[in-house]
Design a protein around this motif. Structure first.
Motif, short mmCIF file in Angstrom:
data_model
loop_
_atom_site.label_atom_id
_atom_site.label_comp_id
_atom_site.label_asym_id
_atom_site.label_seq_id
_atom_site.Cartn_x
_atom_site.Cartn_y
_atom_site.Cartn_z
N GLU A 233 1.12 -0.84 0.05
CA GLU A 233 -0.14 0.25 -0.22
C GLU A 233 0.51 1.30 -0.07
O GLU A 233 1.34 1.62 1.46
N ALA A 234 0.83 1.70 -1.38
CA ALA A 234 1.98 3.06 -1.13
C ALA A 234 1.30 4.43 -0.49
O ALA A 234 -0.16 3.92 -1.48
N GLU A 235 1.05 5.30 -0.23
CA GLU A 235 0.74 6.70 -0.27
C GLU A 235 -0.68 6.65 0.71
O GLU A 235 -1.32 6.46 0.25
N LEU A 236 -0.16 5.71 1.22
CA LEU A 236 -1.31 5.17 2.59
C LEU A 236 -1.92 6.62 3.08
O LEU A 236 -1.34 6.87 4.63
N PRO A 237 -2.63 6.85 3.28
CA PRO A 237 -3.51 7.95 4.11
C PRO A 237 -3.94 7.43 5.35
O PRO A 237 -4.91 6.40 5.60
N LEU A 238 -2.81 8.48 6.51
CA LEU A 238 -3.51 8.37 7.85
C LEU A 238 -3.46 9.34 9.03
O LEU A 238 -3.48 10.33 8.23
N SER A 239 -4.66 9.47 9.65
CA SER A 239 -4.73 10.28 10.51
C SER A 239 -5.19 10.14 12.12
O SER A 239 -6.08 8.64 12.19
N GLY A 240 -5.64 10.82 13.01
CA GLY A 240 -5.52 10.68 14.48
C GLY A 240 -5.65 11.63 14.98
O GLY A 240 -5.51 12.64 14.16
#
Length: 256
Positions: A52-59
Motif C-alpha cells: 500500500e503506497a501513499e497510505l493516508p493516515l490520521s488521528g
C-alpha cells in the motif's frame, strides 16, 4: 479549521517537536523534487503485491488532528516504510536529521496501529541513493503502546505552542476588527481603491488595479486587506514590491 480543532501534517508536527541539534538539517547534494518523486515510485514498484503506497493516515489527540500519507505499508510483513532519497555517502547524514526521519515514521506507526488495531509494527527507514538505485534499510520493531506514547508526547509539545499561537491570533483579529483608517480623510480616488480591494478580499476574488502616483496606493491596499483578514479567516498578508524604498514605505505605512 473548526472551533476547538487544530490540524497539522505529520511532517510539520515532527519538524516542530522533534527537531534538535544543529539548525542546518541539509544533506547535500540533495535530489530535486522530481528525482524524489521518481525515487518513491521506484521503491514502491519494487515491492510485492498488496503493498500500500501513499497510505493516508490520521488521528486525534486533545483537539489536535494529525494526518498525512505514509510512503508505504506491507501488510504481509507488517512493515511501515518511510522513504528518503539521497545522493552520495549516507554515512555523512547527521544524527539529528536521522532522528527527525525516525520521528516521522513513529508517528505514522502510531496512527496505523490505532486505525487497524495492531499490537505493533515494524518501522523502516528506506534510503534510496538516486544515482545507483541502491536501497539502505534501517528497521526497528515497536509496540502500539510505545508508539502511542511517542505520538502523544509530540502532540503535547505542539499543543503547548499552538495554544499560545491561537490566543495571539484571537487578540490580533480582535484588534483588526477595530482597525480605523489612520487619517481624517481619504485622498481623491483612494477610497474607491480601498473599497475594491476589500470587496475582492471579502469575496475571495482576484483584483488588478492601476492607480496614479500620489493616490496613496500602499495605504489604500494594506488597510482594506488588514480589515478583511479576520472576516475572511486570513492568517498572512504578503505585500510585494520591486524596490527597497517600496519596502520601507510599506513598513512606514503599517506604523501609522
Amino acid at each position: 479549521m473548526s472551533e476547538g480543532e487544530y490540524r497539522v501534517a505529520v511532517r510539520a508536527l515532527c519538524d516542530f517537536t522533534a527537531r534538535e541539534g544543529d539548525l542546518d538539517h541539509r544533506f547535500t547534494p540533495a535530489p530535486s523534487a522530481r528525482e524524489g518523486i521518481a525515487g518513491h515510485a521506484l521503491v514502491a514498484g519494487r515491492r510485492g503485491e498488496g503493498y500500500e503506497a501513499e497510505l493516508p493516515l490520521s488521528g486525534r489527540f486533545a483537539g489536535l488532528v494529525v494526518g498525512g500519507r505514509a510512503d508505504g505499508y506491507d501488510p504481509a510483513a507488517n512493515r511501515l516504510e518511510e522513504v528518503k532519497t539521497h545522493r552520495g555517502d549516507l554515512s555523512r547524514m547527521a544524527a539529528n536529521q536521522r532522528a527527525l526521519h525516525w520521528a516521522q515514521v513513529r508517528v505514522y506507526g502510531a496512527l496505523l496501529c490505532a486505525e487497524r488495531g495492531l499490537e505493533g509494527v515494524t518501522l523502516a527507514l528506506v534510503y534510496l541513493e538516486i544515482t545507483t538505485g541502491r536501497e539502505t534499510l534501517l528497521t526497528e520493531r515497536a509496540s502500539a503502546a510505545e508508539l502511542t506514547a511517542f505520538f502523544e508526547a509530540q502532540c503535547r509539545r505542539f499543543l503547548a505552542w499552538a495554544g499560545q499561537e491561537a490566543e495571539h491570533r484571537l487578540r490580533r483579529d480582535a484588534a483588526l476588527r477595530e482597525l480605523a483608517f489612520p487619517h481624517a480623510a481619504f485622498r481623491p480616488g483612494q477610497r474607491e481603491l480601498a473599497e475594491g480591494v476589500y470587496k475582492a478580499a471579502a469575496t475571495g476574488r482576484c483584483l488588478l488595479s492601476q492607480a496614479p502616483t500620489g493616490i496613496g496606493k500602499t495605504l489604500g491596499t494594506l488597510f482594506p486587506m488588514l480589515a478583511a483578514m479576520p472576516r475572511r479567516g486570513l492568517d498572512r498578508l504578503a505585500f510585494l514590491t520591486m524596490k527597497t524604498p517600496g519596502r520601507r514605505l510599506a513598513l512606514d505605512t503599517l506604523a501609522v
